[in-house]
Design a protein around this motif. Sequence first.
Motif, short mmCIF file in Angstrom:
data_model
loop_
_atom_site.label_atom_id
_atom_site.label_comp_id
_atom_site.label_asym_id
_atom_site.label_seq_id
_atom_site.Cartn_x
_atom_site.Cartn_y
_atom_site.Cartn_z
N LYS A 79 0.67 -0.75 -0.01
CA LYS A 79 -0.03 0.14 -0.12
C LYS A 79 1.15 1.37 -0.59
N VAL A 80 1.90 0.80 1.01
CA VAL A 80 3.14 2.65 0.95
C VAL A 80 3.36 2.51 0.03
N ARG A 81 4.19 1.24 -0.66
CA ARG A 81 4.88 1.69 -1.85
C ARG A 81 4.24 2.04 -3.22
N VAL A 82 3.00 1.87 -3.15
CA VAL A 82 1.91 2.13 -4.82
C VAL A 82 1.80 3.47 -4.74
N PHE A 83 1.15 4.14 -3.19
CA PHE A 83 1.30 5.25 -2.43
C PHE A 83 2.03 5.69 -3.14
N ARG A 84 3.57 5.94 -2.87
CA ARG A 84 4.92 6.22 -3.45
C ARG A 84 5.39 6.66 -4.30
N ALA A 85 5.18 5.44 -5.29
CA ALA A 85 5.07 5.83 -7.18
C ALA A 85 4.46 6.11 -7.64
N ARG A 86 2.91 6.87 -7.24
CA ARG A 86 1.89 6.95 -7.61
C ARG A 86 2.53 9.12 -7.15
N GLU A 87 2.53 9.21 -6.16
CA GLU A 87 3.41 10.60 -5.67
C GLU A 87 4.75 10.90 -6.50
N ALA A 88 5.53 9.78 -6.78
CA ALA A 88 6.73 9.96 -7.62
C ALA A 88 6.48 10.53 -9.39
N LEU A 89 5.59 9.56 -9.26
CA LEU A 89 4.29 9.41 -11.10
C LEU A 89 4.19 11.30 -11.58
N ALA A 90 3.36 11.88 -10.44
CA ALA A 90 2.41 13.34 -10.27
C ALA A 90 3.92 14.20 -10.13
N VAL A 91 5.40 14.25 -9.20
CA VAL A 91 6.31 15.03 -9.35
C VAL A 91 6.16 14.94 -10.41
N MET A 92 7.45 13.84 -11.61
CA MET A 92 7.18 14.07 -12.67
C MET A 92 6.41 14.86 -13.56
N MET A 93 5.37 13.93 -13.32
CA MET A 93 4.52 15.19 -14.23
C MET A 93 4.56 15.82 -14.59
N ARG A 94 4.33 16.88 -13.68
CA ARG A 94 4.73 18.16 -12.84
C ARG A 94 4.97 19.08 -12.88
N GLU A 95 6.33 18.11 -13.19
CA GLU A 95 7.69 19.01 -13.47
C GLU A 95 7.45 19.06 -15.47
N ASP A 96 7.12 17.93 -16.07
CA ASP A 96 6.82 18.07 -16.99
C ASP A 96 5.77 18.62 -18.21
N GLY A 97 5.17 19.57 -16.95
CA GLY A 97 3.91 20.03 -17.16
C GLY A 97 3.02 19.18 -17.50
N ASN A 98 2.79 17.99 -17.20
CA ASN A 98 1.04 16.75 -18.11
C ASN A 98 1.04 16.36 -16.06
N ASP A 99 0.37 17.90 -15.54
CA ASP A 99 -0.29 17.75 -14.23
C ASP A 99 -2.10 17.35 -14.77
N VAL A 100 -1.81 16.11 -15.39
CA VAL A 100 -3.59 15.87 -15.38
C VAL A 100 -4.98 16.01 -14.40
N SER A 101 -3.92 16.42 -12.75
CA SER A 101 -5.36 17.11 -12.11
C SER A 101 -5.58 18.48 -11.92
N ARG A 102 -4.47 19.03 -13.29
CA ARG A 102 -3.92 20.80 -13.15
C ARG A 102 -4.83 20.97 -14.76
N PRO A 103 -6.36 21.33 -14.99
CA PRO A 103 -6.38 21.69 -16.54
C PRO A 103 -6.27 23.05 -16.61
#
Lengths: 186, 179
Positions: free
Chosen positions: B155-179
Amino acid sequence: MCPDRELLSAWIDGEVPSPWRETIARHLEACESCSQLVASMNQTHALFSSDAALIDASAEPARVRVEERLGFAAVRGPATSGAFWARRYPVPFPVAAAAALALAVLGFALAESGRRNADLRMAVRRAFEATPVATSGMGIESIIEYISKQNSAVNINITLPPEAFGGVSGEPFIVREADFQAGSRQ
Amino acid sequence: MFNNRSGTDNAAFKALYDETFMMLFRVARRITNSDEAAEDVVHDSYIKAVERWGIFPTKDDAKYWLIRVVKNNALNWIKRKGREQKVYQRYFKEMDAASESPEDEALKGEATHDMRRYLDRLPEKFRMVLVLKEYGLLNYKEIGRVMGIAEGNVKVRVFRAREALAVMMREDGNDVSRP
């Protein structure tokens, strides 16, 4: 109060048990920040799902090839551990039945043959068994007469009495003594 | 390949094959990023399973054992390939560009491709739980069984993996949670 983000991650994976599952669902309806976070995670999940679907679309030829390589159609033997005498070898039923029948016939023939050989050996033994037919002092004439009365060939052992060999052999004593006297220096 | 086994064993193995092939192929394909490598990895893993068929008490034991072997074989394949690439790169500087498949080239810039790229950049212990979750479609308990870790740890690893993905997406300007 917002739920932990780790809990939200587990919630979208369906890993939160009731009644917390329903509680979080109600919270998401009211909380924009949590619902945005969940939407982000769901979007990620959707991208992975579409990628998985792409792989599935190209997997069928690989599935058929691996199935052929594993040889479901033309079966071969898998590697088995242990010595050959410890392994099990499947034998078709007709072959096993024929082998059992052959073994039974062979066994009966061997037993019968053994019994006949034993009878033959006993007969030969009886035939050659020594039979005393005469007493001591039997002369050569009576032996010839005995043989002439037999219908078949017989083996006869003639045992001479031990005293027959106890006497003096060679020249008589008197002659030798005379020779000695004749040869002496006078 | 199974004529020394009983007909029941053959049928059980075929059933296991039909149930697991797609999932194993997805996992191997995502780890190796290669159709050919995934096919070889999955095939070799089934061969190993046949050789050890007698040791599995249940079909589930065989299934989770297979997933673990496919994961390990696929990881070994990319490590081996990485070593080979390093050797090539010493002599051919252009190997960097050639490491991506035609499919990767065609999808470059698309969200799926980007997500795959982010996934490849995750540390192995986070990447594996997410691969097993998203491509193997396993639940936390099953992932724990395959990885040899506790369900809570999954559970912890899945969450942290998602967090890390979200960080990478934000850095690339691909944050899907922010239209």
